[in-house]
Design a protein around this motif. Sequence first.
Motif, PDB file in Angstrom:
ATOM      1  N   ARG A 163       0.847  -1.196   0.000  1.00 55.64           N
ATOM      2  CA  ARG A 163       0.000   0.000   0.000  1.00 55.64           C
ATOM      3  C   ARG A 163       0.884   1.249   0.000  1.00 55.64           C
ATOM      4  O   ARG A 163       1.846   1.316   0.769  1.00 55.64           O
ATOM      5  N   THR A 164       0.564   2.198  -0.888  1.00 52.76           N
ATOM      6  CA  THR A 164       1.244   3.494  -0.906  1.00 52.76           C
ATOM      7  C   THR A 164       0.173   4.582  -0.904  1.00 52.76           C
ATOM      8  O   THR A 164      -1.026   4.284  -0.920  1.00 52.76           O
ATOM      9  N   ASN A 165       0.595   5.831  -0.949  1.00 50.35           N
ATOM     10  CA  ASN A 165      -0.364   6.941  -1.041  1.00 50.35           C
ATOM     11  C   ASN A 165      -1.124   6.925  -2.359  1.00 50.35           C
ATOM     12  O   ASN A 165      -2.117   7.633  -2.513  1.00 50.35           O
ATOM     13  N   PHE A 166      -0.662   6.133  -3.323  1.00 51.95           N
ATOM     14  CA  PHE A 166      -1.249   6.132  -4.663  1.00 51.95           C
ATOM     15  C   PHE A 166      -2.153   4.937  -4.938  1.00 51.95           C
ATOM     16  O   PHE A 166      -2.889   4.936  -5.922  1.00 51.95           O
ATOM     17  N   GLY A 167      -2.081   3.911  -4.122  1.00 49.39           N
ATOM     18  CA  GLY A 167      -2.907   2.732  -4.341  1.00 49.39           C
ATOM     19  C   GLY A 167      -2.373   1.541  -3.580  1.00 49.39           C
ATOM     20  O   GLY A 167      -1.454   1.666  -2.760  1.00 49.39           O
ATOM     21  N   GLU A 168      -2.954   0.388  -3.856  1.00 50.62           N
ATOM     22  CA  GLU A 168      -2.517  -0.842  -3.215  1.00 50.62           C
ATOM     23  C   GLU A 168      -2.654  -1.994  -4.190  1.00 50.62           C
ATOM     24  O   GLU A 168      -3.462  -1.932  -5.129  1.00 50.62           O
ATOM     25  N   VAL A 169      -1.853  -3.039  -3.940  1.00 51.57           N
ATOM     26  CA  VAL A 169      -1.854  -4.191  -4.828  1.00 51.57           C
ATOM     27  C   VAL A 169      -1.382  -5.421  -4.052  1.00 51.57           C
ATOM     28  O   VAL A 169      -0.543  -5.302  -3.159  1.00 51.57           O
ATOM     29  N   VAL A 170      -1.963  -6.555  -4.384  1.00 51.73           N
ATOM     30  CA  VAL A 170      -1.517  -7.824  -3.808  1.00 51.73           C
ATOM     31  C   VAL A 170      -0.563  -8.478  -4.803  1.00 51.73           C
ATOM     32  O   VAL A 170      -0.869  -8.575  -5.995  1.00 51.73           O
ATOM     33  N   VAL A 171       0.588  -8.886  -4.307  1.00 48.97           N
ATOM     34  CA  VAL A 171       1.606  -9.548  -5.120  1.00 48.97           C
ATOM     35  C   VAL A 171       2.178 -10.716  -4.321  1.00 48.97           C
ATOM     36  O   VAL A 171       2.042 -10.774  -3.101  1.00 48.97           O
ATOM     37  N   SER A 172       2.809 -11.643  -5.008  1.00 49.33           N
ATOM     38  CA  SER A 172       3.448 -12.748  -4.293  1.00 49.33           C
ATOM     39  C   SER A 172       4.735 -12.234  -3.643  1.00 49.33           C
ATOM     40  O   SER A 172       5.343 -11.278  -4.119  1.00 49.33           O
TER      41      SER A 172
ATOM     42  N   GLU B 203       3.742   0.544   2.707  1.00 48.85           N
ATOM     43  CA  GLU B 203       3.472  -0.334   3.832  1.00 48.85           C
ATOM     44  C   GLU B 203       3.191  -1.710   3.254  1.00 48.85           C
ATOM     45  O   GLU B 203       2.523  -1.827   2.225  1.00 48.85           O
ATOM     46  N   VAL B 204       3.703  -2.727   3.908  1.00 53.01           N
ATOM     47  CA  VAL B 204       3.561  -4.090   3.417  1.00 53.01           C
ATOM     48  C   VAL B 204       3.015  -4.949   4.554  1.00 53.01           C
ATOM     49  O   VAL B 204       3.478  -4.842   5.693  1.00 53.01           O
ATOM     50  N   GLU B 205       2.049  -5.796   4.223  1.00 52.67           N
ATOM     51  CA  GLU B 205       1.542  -6.749   5.209  1.00 52.67           C
ATOM     52  C   GLU B 205       1.222  -8.064   4.515  1.00 52.67           C
ATOM     53  O   GLU B 205       0.937  -8.097   3.321  1.00 52.67           O
ATOM     54  N   ARG B 206       1.296  -9.131   5.276  1.00 53.15           N
ATOM     55  CA  ARG B 206       0.930 -10.454   4.761  1.00 53.15           C
ATOM     56  C   ARG B 206      -0.537 -10.412   4.356  1.00 53.15           C
ATOM     57  O   ARG B 206      -1.354  -9.734   4.973  1.00 53.15           O
ATOM     58  N   SER B 207      -0.887 -11.137   3.298  1.00 52.04           N
ATOM     59  CA  SER B 207      -2.262 -11.118   2.813  1.00 52.04           C
ATOM     60  C   SER B 207      -2.709 -12.513   2.383  1.00 52.04           C
ATOM     61  O   SER B 207      -1.944 -13.262   1.782  1.00 52.04           O
ATOM     62  N   ALA B 208      -3.967 -12.811   2.665  1.00 55.59           N
ATOM     63  CA  ALA B 208      -4.569 -14.065   2.209  1.00 55.59           C
ATOM     64  C   ALA B 208      -5.255 -13.871   0.858  1.00 55.59           C
ATOM     65  O   ALA B 208      -5.722 -14.833   0.252  1.00 55.59           O
ATOM     66  N   MET B 209      -5.312 -12.619   0.375  1.00 54.32           N
ATOM     67  CA  MET B 209      -5.929 -12.355  -0.931  1.00 54.32           C
ATOM     68  C   MET B 209      -5.025 -12.892  -2.031  1.00 54.32           C
ATOM     69  O   MET B 209      -3.818 -12.974  -1.884  1.00 54.32           O
ATOM     70  N   ARG B 210      -5.628 -13.233  -3.153  1.00 54.30           N
ATOM     71  CA  ARG B 210      -4.846 -13.744  -4.279  1.00 54.30           C
ATOM     72  C   ARG B 210      -4.362 -12.582  -5.153  1.00 54.30           C
ATOM     73  O   ARG B 210      -4.920 -11.482  -5.108  1.00 54.30           O
ATOM     74  N   VAL B 211      -3.361 -12.850  -5.950  1.00 57.11           N
ATOM     75  CA  VAL B 211      -2.819 -11.869  -6.885  1.00 57.11           C
ATOM     76  C   VAL B 211      -3.732 -11.833  -8.109  1.00 57.11           C
ATOM     77  O   VAL B 211      -4.027 -12.875  -8.699  1.00 57.11           O
ATOM     78  N   MET B 212      -4.188 -10.647  -8.482  1.00 57.62           N
ATOM     79  CA  MET B 212      -5.043 -10.504  -9.667  1.00 57.62           C
ATOM     80  C   MET B 212      -4.203 -10.615 -10.932  1.00 57.62           C
ATOM     81  O   MET B 212      -3.060 -10.164 -10.962  1.00 57.62           O
ATOM     82  N   ASP B 213      -4.810 -11.198 -11.990  1.00 55.51           N
ATOM     83  CA  ASP B 213      -4.115 -11.189 -13.280  1.00 55.51           C
ATOM     84  C   ASP B 213      -4.266  -9.793 -13.893  1.00 55.51           C
ATOM     85  O   ASP B 213      -4.938  -8.927 -13.337  1.00 55.51           O
TER      86      ASP B 213
END
Length: 134
Positions: A57-66, A108-118
């Motif tokens: 997560r940043t001030n510009f958005g967030e994304v789930v990645v491996s 900011e980085v945290e562990r996530s159970a969400m999947r990575v979107m294609d």
Amino acid sequence: MVILLKAIMISGRTLGQGASSEAKMSPEFFKAASFCALSELDYDALDVSEGGNVLVRTNFGEVVVSAKKDEGLPPGLIFIPMGPWANAVVGPETGGCGTPQFKGVEAEVERSAMRVMDVRELFADLKRAGGEGS
């Protein structure tokens, strides 16, 4: 308990990302560009399981990645290859050069159970959110 890591994100080209960049919808590009490299210390502190994901997560958005361990990174620095997943968390400002700032983004980085979107899902999500990736 949620562990939140404050970090500086950098992005850049990698051999894998560059070799598959002509086929951005391919499984090879997905694997080469949808990850976050963390120092071993940060990876372990987040208690990420093997093959696990993180939310960046940043001030510009967030994304789930491996998540991947990278022995070459110092603690507090993360790396996401250039591509749609990095684009989701960098700002739109280009300083007049046409390229966003891919280095030095507070995250900011945290562990996530969400999947990575294609790629298609990621762009659809950014469009719904009114992001620049539409």
